[in-house]
Design a protein around this motif. Structure first.
Motif, mmCIF file in Angstrom:
data_model
loop_
_atom_site.group_PDB
_atom_site.id
_atom_site.type_symbol
_atom_site.label_atom_id
_atom_site.label_comp_id
_atom_site.label_asym_id
_atom_site.label_seq_id
_atom_site.Cartn_x
_atom_site.Cartn_y
_atom_site.Cartn_z
ATOM 1 N N GLU A 505 0.842 -1.193 0.000
ATOM 2 C CA GLU A 505 0.000 0.000 0.000
ATOM 3 C C GLU A 505 0.882 1.249 0.000
ATOM 4 O O GLU A 505 1.833 1.351 0.775
ATOM 5 C CB GLU A 505 -0.928 0.012 1.207
ATOM 6 C CG GLU A 505 -2.023 -1.040 1.136
ATOM 7 C CD GLU A 505 -3.078 -0.843 2.214
ATOM 8 O OE1 GLU A 505 -2.953 0.127 3.002
ATOM 9 O OE2 GLU A 505 -4.032 -1.648 2.264
ATOM 10 N N ILE A 514 -1.988 0.465 -4.612
ATOM 11 C CA ILE A 514 -1.217 -0.773 -4.451
ATOM 12 C C ILE A 514 -0.125 -0.754 -5.508
ATOM 13 O O ILE A 514 -0.412 -0.614 -6.708
ATOM 14 C CB ILE A 514 -2.097 -2.027 -4.620
ATOM 15 C CG1 ILE A 514 -3.298 -1.971 -3.661
ATOM 16 C CG2 ILE A 514 -1.266 -3.283 -4.381
ATOM 17 C CD1 ILE A 514 -2.929 -1.949 -2.200
ATOM 18 N N LYS A 566 -6.455 1.331 -4.717
ATOM 19 C CA LYS A 566 -6.995 0.243 -3.897
ATOM 20 C C LYS A 566 -8.513 0.228 -3.922
ATOM 21 O O LYS A 566 -9.141 -0.818 -4.088
ATOM 22 C CB LYS A 566 -6.490 0.383 -2.466
ATOM 23 C CG LYS A 566 -7.014 -0.707 -1.521
ATOM 24 C CD LYS A 566 -6.497 -0.506 -0.110
ATOM 25 C CE LYS A 566 -7.053 -1.561 0.840
ATOM 26 N NZ LYS A 566 -6.597 -1.345 2.235
ATOM 27 N N ARG A 627 -11.386 0.531 -10.895
ATOM 28 C CA ARG A 627 -9.974 0.600 -10.530
ATOM 29 C C ARG A 627 -9.153 0.583 -11.819
ATOM 30 O O ARG A 627 -9.489 -0.136 -12.765
ATOM 31 C CB ARG A 627 -9.573 -0.576 -9.639
ATOM 32 C CG ARG A 627 -10.282 -0.580 -8.288
ATOM 33 C CD ARG A 627 -9.671 -1.591 -7.331
ATOM 34 N NE ARG A 627 -9.744 -2.957 -7.845
ATOM 35 C CZ ARG A 627 -9.084 -3.998 -7.349
ATOM 36 N NH1 ARG A 627 -8.278 -3.813 -6.316
ATOM 37 N NH2 ARG A 627 -9.219 -5.203 -7.861
#
Length: 651
Positions: A505, A514, A566, A627
């Motif tokens: 992270e 990430i 993330k 994402r």
């Protein structure tokens, strides 16, 4: 005797010179022309442009095309694929002696067929019995179940009249003409599409032969035929308008009842809808008598609350203005004798009297077409921002679009030249320039409102010529909502990191990402491959993505580098960033962009045109709850890439 010898020697030398002067050179042009070949291409299956030889054994060649799909210019055969294969010849001859020629048979292949949604819809059909039409059907029909590799699914609005059974539509004729809507559905490009075909099944009359065995009507047939025909746009969970009800099925009369007649009242086979202050759930019950027993079927619907129409507010016209600047009014400065070769600072008002320009370390020059232009010297990076060379445009109506042309006047020595664009000290982007050709820079998604200063800064020590500006105002637009990850302001000194060998992270610009096999560290920048690209005005840091994994056996790593958010972003319209190869040994490395909206990464695009200069990339996304992953895989010998100024543009 000596004089006689000299005389004989002189005569002999003269004979030799005369004999040499009469020698003729015999050239075998047939042999030369027959030696001409076209290499590295299958002439019987051409799809792309190809290069033709310009000489053979020192003799210039001339090429002519007799194939309508091929045009020849500057020894390049330009190919235009047609709807079908195109066969012909291209001929070569020796310049100034074109009697010697040779022909090559060439075939340009047809354009590849690309299946479209419209192609599928056009091929979906129903096959009728001879003599029948869609408005007069008496017999069973045959349905299209597949177009290429696309499966077609059929439904019938009245299965009691036309029942779908595989590729067959089983027809049952009744005592009245029946209109039936058949719907073909298919999935293409991830979306479901439909085609409706309306047919009329003719009623039975006395002259038609009838099978002695009439199919027996059962209870389920009647129940399946009972429908409520909602208005267009309505669903069972979203009713806003009156709708029709089935009142007869297989000669059985149907009656309807409502659990809330103040919201849905039944009248002559029609449901009359009255919307209230709140949503209301209503149960509609259909009843009929079958074999002496009352049978029922219920439908539960939701009637939406009444919407109060807001008074319409007059909308101000949203017409933006586009301005242009050509620098031709600088001719007055040149005519006054102030066109020195020195780089000066001064103010300028050009083609637009309400727009003020400020030139820093700038001189008047000529562009490629001998029109006036300005050349900016990048200045010294240690002299402070006020000494950096650049153009400043003072705007009072915002900006939504920007475009201008650039050229490197000293491209042989000005390596790694960069131009950075700011608005009110907000960095928009930076662009790497190289080579002797003109380069146009265009940005269509600025969308800054109000007063501001547009700054265009040239990197330290470099020179860039600018011309032919255009920009569009943004009086009515919205400011862009975006997230910029520049690995500088978004990464504190104590948060910088060397290569992450496991998914980790990372906090960037206030968002958790990430990352893996990424290095962001000013102290570890490579002096030639990274630090030399940066100046105080262009930033002091960048990310290094190492797609070939670690070379150290003591570090557990895999050969993929990536970075992704993330938690999903609500709606991403575009993704932009700058990227370059780490060094020449990274040639062939690629960047892959993936998206995830359902728990699975899907490839959006690949970038394969990377060079050792930073280039700007813009990718359309337009996805919700998504994402985005930027990945550098192991596809070449060395897969190390620098990436900077990642910008997620939101709706």
């Amino acid at each position: 005797m000596k004089k006689i010898t000299q005389l004989l020697f002189t005569l002999l030398l003269a004979l030799i010179l005369v004999a040499c002067g009469n020698d003729e050179v015999n050239v075998d042009y047939d042999e030369i022309i027959n030696a001409v070949t076209i290499s590295d291409i299958d002439l019987g299956s051409i799809t792309d442009d190809f290069v033709l030889p310009d000489k053979m054994d020192g003799y210039n060649l001339v090429w002519i095309s007799n194939n309508e799909a091929i045009t020849i210019k500057s020894f390049v055969a330009r190919v235009t694929q047609k709807d079908s294969d195109t066969t012909g010849t291209i001929n070569v001859s020796i310049k100034d002696n074109e009697t010697f020629s040779k022909s090559f048979n060439v075939t340009v292949k047809a354009k590849a067929f690309v299946l479209t949604k419209e192609d599928i819809i056009n091929q979906i059909k129903i096959n009728l019995h001879v003599g029948e039409t869609c408005s007069s059907i008496k017999s069973d029909i045959t349905l299209t179940l597949k177009v290429d590799d696309i499966d077609i699914y059929w439904t019938s609005a009245k299965s009691s009249v036309i029942k779908i059974d595989g590729n067959k539509g089983i027809v049952t004729r009744l005592k009245t003409n029946e209109t039936v809507v058949l719907t073909a559905s298919f999935i293409f490009d991830g979306q479901t599409h439909h085609k409706e075909i309306t047919v009329v099944v003719e009623m039975i009359d006395e002259e038609d032969p009838i099978d002695p065995e009439v199919p027996e009507i059962n209870l389920n047939d009647i129940l399946d035929s009972l429908l409520i025909n909602l208005a267009s746009g309505d669903t069972l969970n979203s009713v806003t308008k009156d709708f029709e009800l089935t009142t007869k099925s297989f000669d059985y009369s149907i009656t309807w009842a409502s659990s809330d007649t103040s919201t849905v009242a039944i009248s002559n086979g029609k449901a009359i809808v009255t919307r209230n202050d709140d949503e209301v759930s209503v149960t509609l019950t259909a009843s009929f008598v079958f074999n002496g027993k009352v049978e029922t079927k219920e439908f539960t619907i939701t009637v939406l609350k009444e919407e109060i129409d807001e008074p319409e507010v007059p909308v101000e016209p949203t017409i933006e203005t586009t301005y242009f600047e050509t620098f031709e009014t600088l001719q007055e400065v040149k005519d006054s004798g102030n066109n020195s070769s020195a780089y000066d600072d001064y103010e300028f008002i050009g083609d637009n009297p309400n727009v003020l320009w400020e030139f820093n370390r700038t001189r008047i020059d000529l562009f490629y077409n001998n029109t006036n232009a300005v050349t900016v010297h990048g200045g010294n990076s240690d002299g402070g921002p006020e000494l950096l060379g650049g153009l400043y445009i003072f705007l009072d109506e915002g900006i939504s679009k920007l475009s201008f042309e650039t050229k490197l006047p000293y491209y042989e020595t000005d390596k790694h030249t960069k131009v950075t664009i700011f608005f009110n000290d907000i960095k928009i982007n930076e662009y790497a320039l190289s080579g002797k050709d003109n380069q146009r820079i265009s940005i269509d998604n600025l969308n800054f409102k109000g007063e501001g200063v547009l700054r265009i800064i040239v990197s330290s020590g470099h020179r860039v010529t600018f011309d032919n500006f255009s920009w569009t105002t943004n009086r009515f637009g919205q400011e862009v909502n975006s997230l910029l990850v520049d690995f500088e302001s978004s990464v504190k000194d104590d948060d910088q990191f060397t290569f992450l060998n496991q998914p980790t992270e990372i906090q960037l610009s206030g968002i958790v990402f990430i990352g893996k096999e990424i290095q962001v560290s000013e102290k570890d920048l490579h002096p030639q491959n990274e630090s030399s690209y940066l100046t105080d005005s262009l930033g002091t840091n960048m990310a290094r993505f190492r797609g070939n994994g670690s070379t150290s056996s003591s570090i557990d790593s895999t050969p993929i580098a990536y970075l992704y958010n993330k938690d999903p972003f609500s709606h991403v319209t575009k993704l932009t960033f700058t990227a370059k190869l780490f060094n020449i040994y990274s040639d062939g490395a690629e960047i892959h962009i993936y998206y995830d909206i359902s728990g699975e990464w899907v490839l959006l695009t690949k970038i394969t045109s990377l060079t050792t200069d930073f280039m700007y990339y813009e990718i359309d996304v337009n996805l919700e709850n998504v994402r985005i992953k930027i990945e550098v895989p192991q596809v070449a010998q060395n897969n190390t890439i620098n990436i900077d100024n990642i910008n997620f543009i939101f709706k």
